[in-house]
Design an enzyme around this catalytic site. Structure first.
Site, PDB file in Angstrom:
ATOM      1  N   GLY A   1       0.736  -1.227  -0.014  1.00  0.00           N
ATOM      2  CA  GLY A   1      -0.059  -0.110  -0.046  1.00  0.00           C
ATOM      3  C   GLY A   1       0.908   1.246  -0.035  1.00  0.00           C
ATOM      4  O   GLY A   1       2.038   1.239   0.179  1.00  0.00           O
TER       5      GLY A   1
ATOM      6  N   GLY B   1       2.700   3.794   1.463  1.00  0.00           N
ATOM      7  CA  GLY B   1       3.448   3.913   2.597  1.00  0.00           C
ATOM      8  C   GLY B   1       3.805   5.335   3.071  1.00  0.00           C
ATOM      9  O   GLY B   1       3.857   5.634   4.286  1.00  0.00           O
TER      10      GLY B   1
ATOM     11  N   LYS C   1       3.806  12.725  -2.128  1.00  0.00           N
ATOM     12  CA  LYS C   1       4.641  11.783  -1.621  1.00  0.00           C
ATOM     13  C   LYS C   1       5.573  12.380  -0.331  1.00  0.00           C
ATOM     14  O   LYS C   1       6.490  13.289  -0.865  1.00  0.00           O
ATOM     15  CB  LYS C   1       5.528  11.271  -2.831  1.00  0.00           C
ATOM     16  CG  LYS C   1       6.322  10.157  -2.366  1.00  0.00           C
ATOM     17  CD  LYS C   1       7.225   9.782  -3.645  1.00  0.00           C
ATOM     18  CE  LYS C   1       8.053   8.395  -3.322  1.00  0.00           C
ATOM     19  NZ  LYS C   1       8.702   7.889  -4.541  1.00  0.00           N
TER      20      LYS C   1
ATOM     21  N   ASP D   1       8.526   5.815   8.147  1.00  0.00           N
ATOM     22  CA  ASP D   1       8.083   7.114   8.672  1.00  0.00           C
ATOM     23  C   ASP D   1       7.160   7.837   7.778  1.00  0.00           C
ATOM     24  O   ASP D   1       6.582   9.147   8.219  1.00  0.00           O
ATOM     25  CB  ASP D   1       9.178   8.045   9.092  1.00  0.00           C
ATOM     26  CG  ASP D   1      10.068   8.183   7.903  1.00  0.00           C
ATOM     27  OD1 ASP D   1       9.809   8.032   6.955  1.00  0.00           O
ATOM     28  OD2 ASP D   1      11.203   8.742   8.303  1.00  0.00           O
ATOM     29  N   GLY D   2       6.901   7.550   6.658  1.00  0.00           N
ATOM     30  CA  GLY D   2       5.772   8.032   5.852  1.00  0.00           C
ATOM     31  C   GLY D   2       6.590   9.387   4.904  1.00  0.00           C
ATOM     32  O   GLY D   2       5.982  10.194   4.419  1.00  0.00           O
TER      33      GLY D   2
ATOM     34  N   ARG E   1      -1.824  -0.423  -9.699  1.00  0.00           N
ATOM     35  CA  ARG E   1      -0.658  -1.072 -10.079  1.00  0.00           C
ATOM     36  C   ARG E   1      -1.218  -2.482 -10.566  1.00  0.00           C
ATOM     37  O   ARG E   1      -2.191  -2.769  -9.910  1.00  0.00           O
ATOM     38  CB  ARG E   1       0.184  -1.248  -9.024  1.00  0.00           C
ATOM     39  CG  ARG E   1       0.856   0.521  -8.482  1.00  0.00           C
ATOM     40  CD  ARG E   1       0.739   0.383  -7.218  1.00  0.00           C
ATOM     41  NE  ARG E   1       0.724   2.020  -6.690  1.00  0.00           N
ATOM     42  CZ  ARG E   1       1.849   2.541  -6.896  1.00  0.00           C
ATOM     43  NH1 ARG E   1       3.215   2.060  -7.176  1.00  0.00           N
ATOM     44  NH2 ARG E   1       2.041   3.814  -6.446  1.00  0.00           N
TER      45      ARG E   1
ATOM     46  N   ASP F   1       4.190  -4.083  -7.941  1.00  0.00           N
ATOM     47  CA  ASP F   1       3.623  -2.916  -7.210  1.00  0.00           C
ATOM     48  C   ASP F   1       4.315  -1.615  -7.664  1.00  0.00           C
ATOM     49  O   ASP F   1       3.667  -0.802  -7.497  1.00  0.00           O
ATOM     50  CB  ASP F   1       3.727  -3.002  -5.598  1.00  0.00           C
ATOM     51  CG  ASP F   1       5.118  -2.981  -5.119  1.00  0.00           C
ATOM     52  OD1 ASP F   1       5.673  -4.209  -5.336  1.00  0.00           O
ATOM     53  OD2 ASP F   1       5.803  -2.128  -4.696  1.00  0.00           O
ATOM     54  N   ASN F   2       5.319  -1.734  -8.523  1.00  0.00           N
ATOM     55  CA  ASN F   2       5.668  -0.549  -9.187  1.00  0.00           C
ATOM     56  C   ASN F   2       5.405  -0.709 -10.819  1.00  0.00           C
ATOM     57  O   ASN F   2       6.104   0.202 -11.519  1.00  0.00           O
ATOM     58  CB  ASN F   2       7.271  -0.498  -9.073  1.00  0.00           C
ATOM     59  CG  ASN F   2       7.626  -0.433  -7.574  1.00  0.00           C
ATOM     60  OD1 ASN F   2       6.962   0.180  -6.851  1.00  0.00           O
ATOM     61  ND2 ASN F   2       8.978  -0.630  -7.369  1.00  0.00           N
TER      62      ASN F   2
ATOM     63  N   ASP G   1       7.031   5.324  -9.774  1.00  0.00           N
ATOM     64  CA  ASP G   1       7.938   5.403  -8.602  1.00  0.00           C
ATOM     65  C   ASP G   1       9.477   5.260  -8.981  1.00  0.00           C
ATOM     66  O   ASP G   1      10.002   3.979  -9.059  1.00  0.00           O
ATOM     67  CB  ASP G   1       7.415   3.904  -8.115  1.00  0.00           C
ATOM     68  CG  ASP G   1       6.096   3.798  -7.504  1.00  0.00           C
ATOM     69  OD1 ASP G   1       5.413   4.844  -7.326  1.00  0.00           O
ATOM     70  OD2 ASP G   1       5.490   2.690  -7.514  1.00  0.00           O
TER      71      ASP G   1
END
Length: 476
Positions: A89, A91, A107, A119-120, A177, A246-247, A256
């Site tokens: 997901g 992040g 982002k 830590d996002g 994705r 996922d990319n 990404d």
């Protein structure tokens, strides 16, 4: 349109609740604008003068939420280096809404439920790399996500060391994705899988909506545009570095940007990601890895159609990829089309470039000016004879092509500049000292890589030896 006039929508939130988690952005402390993209603002119908306003910085920082915004993070799974991870997901990316057909995402705006142990946050160096490379791919006419703006801060973020935090506002026609489909298929949530497929068809492939067997057609669309994207990457010497499922964009976009690289000296098996110890995502592996990822997507879509139909589509991937690859390479070589013998001429050229340690971009730009005098081309390699032999064959191939038309085609196909990692590092080093002038310069180059830009001539040559073929980490 003024920022206070924006009204965002949230079509993804019409999907079942399993698809997302709502989240509130966590702004950076004391943010400041590093760069804004007027071309993307124009696409979004945002007034250019708004890009220099305090409100714009707050918008990128997640402090100012436009009317209608309901921030959320998307859920998906993915194969990472070949191993399936059932729940990933967003992040460190927060979706803030949709404007027209474009989805806006911050982002580095803080943690989400998918951050796991992260830590996002995004750091300055990786944000600069994504911001500039998105524009560079756009300038090369390669499908890509875009960036509206970039902000920095004194906010401290710990990676290998303490770094400065940043946020980039990403813009895309889709954030779905391959791994999004994998999540629902793996969970056995076939109604949700169908809803996702219908959403993607509506959003990105409306021409197949309502047609017979449209889920098979969806896979075919994804297969063809992925094959084309791989051919475009390979033709310009771009190595993505982390082609996890996922990319991989269902809309055929480059997404990404992490430890990517444009080739310095040509190497078939160049690896730009220091984490990739086995070379899974090496330059030459990219077309085959894309096929592997498409097979994973095929498995995920199989509950909606039949495996036989999907396999029939995947079986022609290699042929489609090679057609696209030869098309782009022949354009780079100044040919009017592909004739018998061209694939061998291309393959032998690439082997020659590797054996002579020739800079990929410089070779093609130099070849674009070729009119019979070989000295400039010979100077790009270590030895002369292999290039002489190849140029003899090239001379024979182009003897019936109009020289003026060939040169015009090649100069508009072969960039004089690509954003190599040593150039980006120069921008990062300066930015960390508060100087964003190199970011500005590289952005100009990214927007028009085919122009001469005499003021930037120092970046037009081969990569300096001390900077060649360096690997980067996934945190890049």
């Amino acid at each position: 349109m003024k920022l206070n006039e924006l009204t965002l929508t949230n079509p993804y939130l019409q999907l079942p609740a399993e698809f997302y988690d709502k989240v509130v952005p966590t702004p950076l402390a004391d943010p400041y604008l590093i760069h804004a993209n007027p071309d993307v603002a124009k696409i979004l119908d945002i007034d250019e003068e708004e890009l220099q306003s305090d409100t714009f910085v707050k918008f990128l920082n997640g402090e100012y939420l436009a009317r209608g915004s309901e921030p959320f993070a998307m859920c998906y799974a993915g194969h990472q280096f070949g191993q399936f991870v059932p729940r990933l997901g967003d992040g460190r990316a927060i979706n803030i809404g949709t404007l027209g057909k474009y989805h806006l995402q911050l982002k580095g705006a803080g943690m989400t439920v998918y951050s796991r142990h992260g830590d996002g946050r995004a750091v300055l160096r990786s944000s600069i790399r994504e911001y500039l490379m998105s524009e560079a791919m756009q300038g090369l006419s390669i499908p890509t996500t875009l960036c509206l703006g970039l902000i920095g801060s004194e906010h401290q973020v710990r990676r290998q060391e303490i770094e400065k935090g940043a946020i980039v506002c990403r813009v895309s026609s889709s954030w779905v994705r391959f791994g999004t489909f994998e999540y629902y298929a793996h969970q056995g949530m076939f109604e949700e899988l169908k809803a996702l497929a219908d959403y993607v068809i509506d959003e990105n492939f409306p021409h197949i909506k309502g047609r017979e067997d449209h889920y098979t057609l969806l896979f075919n669309e994804a297969m063809v545009i992925t094959a084309r994207l791989m051919a475009q990457w390979m033709s310009v010497g771009f190595n993505h570095g982390v082609m996890n499922t996922d990319n991989m964009s269902i809309a055929g976009l480059t997404i990404d940007y992490g430890p990517y690289a444009f080739l310095d000296d040509f190497r078939h098996d160049h690896v730009c990601n220091q984490t990739d110890v086995h070379g899974r995502y090496s330059f030459s592996n990219q077309p085959e890895i894309a096929k592997w990822n498409l097979k994973s997507l095929m498995m995920a879509l199989s509950p909606l159609t039949t495996m036989e139909k999907l396999e029939k589509n995947l079986a022609i991937y290699d042929k489609i990829y090679m057609r696209y690859f030869h098309y782009y390479m022949c354009k780079k070589l100044g040919f009017e089309g592909t004739v018998e013998g061209d694939p061998e001429l291309i393959d032998d050229m690439l082997d020659m470039l590797e054996s002579l340690q020739v800079d990929y971009t410089l070779f093609f730009r130099t070849l674009s000016h070729y009119e019979g005098d070989r000295n400039a081309l010979l100077a790009t390699g270590l030895y002369h004879e292999p290039m002489h032999a190849w140029l003899d064959r090239y001379d024979e191939r182009i003897k019936h092509i109009d020289a003026t038309e060939r040169k015009e085609q090649m100069l508009s196909t072969n960039p004089k500049y690509v954003l190599k990692n040593y150039m980006l590092q120069e921008a990062i080093d300066a930015a960390e000292q508060g100087d964003f002038s190199v970011v500005d310069d590289l952005f100009k180059i990214a927007q028009d890589p085919f122009d001469e830009h005499p003021e930037f001539e120092r970046w037009a040559g081969a990569t300096p030896k001390e900077f060649k073929n360096r690997k980067l980490s996934c945190s890049s």
